[in-house]
Structures are given as structure tokens and as C-alpha cells.
Design a protein around this motif. Sequence first.
Motif, short mmCIF file in Angstrom:
data_model
loop_
_atom_site.label_atom_id
_atom_site.label_comp_id
_atom_site.label_asym_id
_atom_site.label_seq_id
_atom_site.Cartn_x
_atom_site.Cartn_y
_atom_site.Cartn_z
N VAL A 16 57.57 66.18 32.59
CA VAL A 16 57.90 66.86 31.54
C VAL A 16 58.41 66.03 30.25
N VAL A 17 58.74 64.98 30.70
CA VAL A 17 59.12 63.91 29.46
C VAL A 17 57.59 63.42 28.88
N PHE A 18 56.67 63.22 29.39
CA PHE A 18 55.51 62.75 28.93
C PHE A 18 54.99 63.58 27.98
N PRO A 19 54.76 64.99 27.73
CA PRO A 19 54.36 65.59 26.83
C PRO A 19 55.07 65.77 25.71
N VAL A 20 56.48 65.74 25.93
CA VAL A 20 57.37 65.89 24.92
C VAL A 20 57.21 64.41 24.06
N ALA A 21 56.91 63.11 24.70
CA ALA A 21 56.93 62.19 24.16
C ALA A 21 55.39 61.89 23.26
N VAL A 28 55.11 61.78 14.37
CA VAL A 28 55.25 60.47 13.59
C VAL A 28 54.04 60.16 13.06
N ILE A 29 52.93 60.11 13.73
CA ILE A 29 51.61 59.81 13.26
C ILE A 29 51.27 60.86 12.16
N ALA A 30 51.54 62.22 12.17
CA ALA A 30 51.39 62.84 10.96
C ALA A 30 52.18 62.60 9.83
N GLN A 31 53.21 62.13 9.86
CA GLN A 31 54.10 61.95 8.82
C GLN A 31 53.86 60.61 8.17
N GLY A 32 52.91 59.71 8.88
CA GLY A 32 52.59 58.43 8.20
C GLY A 32 53.57 57.17 8.34
N GLN A 33 54.57 57.58 9.24
CA GLN A 33 55.60 56.48 9.66
C GLN A 33 55.46 56.01 10.91
N VAL A 38 57.00 53.73 18.77
CA VAL A 38 56.85 55.19 19.06
C VAL A 38 55.61 55.31 20.22
N GLY A 39 54.60 54.66 19.98
CA GLY A 39 53.45 54.58 20.85
C GLY A 39 54.03 54.36 22.28
N LEU A 40 54.80 53.53 22.38
CA LEU A 40 55.40 53.08 23.94
C LEU A 40 56.06 54.13 24.58
N LEU A 41 56.51 55.38 23.57
CA LEU A 41 57.42 56.28 24.17
C LEU A 41 56.55 57.37 25.04
N ALA A 42 55.33 57.29 24.72
CA ALA A 42 54.27 57.82 25.50
C ALA A 42 53.87 57.40 26.86
N VAL A 43 53.73 55.74 26.64
CA VAL A 43 52.99 55.08 27.63
C VAL A 43 54.05 54.84 28.69
N ALA A 44 55.40 54.85 28.45
CA ALA A 44 56.53 54.55 29.28
C ALA A 44 56.45 55.77 30.40
#
Length: 72
Positions: A16-21, A28-33, A38-44
Motif C-alpha cells: 500500500v505504501v509503495f504506490p503512494v510513494a 514532485v517531479i511534475a512540480q519541478g522540485q 523523494v526518489g528514495l521514498l519509493a525505493v525504501a
Amino acid sequence: MNWNKGTRQVHRWLSVVFPVAVIVNMIVIAQGQYVAWVGLLAVAPLALLLPTGLYLFALPYVTRWRGGRATG
């Protein structure tokens, strides 16, 4: 709660956490920031999903090999 049930619960919550991340990462990528953490949020969660998934995949085979009955 035994070890198998605990592993299943952890795996379910991580799935459940993975798709949210990933969604947060895309926003964040779409906002250009974009920043590296933030990338590690999905990798963890993904790094934790791998061992729990492999354990759950191998569980019935190991149980059968040992001659026991699968529980869970």
C-alpha cells in the motif's frame, strides 16, 4: 500472531505504501522540485517488498519440502 502472518501483514502494508510513494514522487517531479530523498521514498518500501515477497513465494515450497502442512 505467528511469523507467517506477521510477514504477510508487513508485505500487505508495504504494498500500500509503495504506490503512494510513487505517486508522491511523480507529483514532485511534475512540480519541478525534485530532490534525491523523494526518489528514495519509493525505493525504501520496494527494497522491503523484495525479501518479504520472496519469503512468501518460497513458503509453500519449503513447507512441502519439509513434509509439513502450509499454514497462514
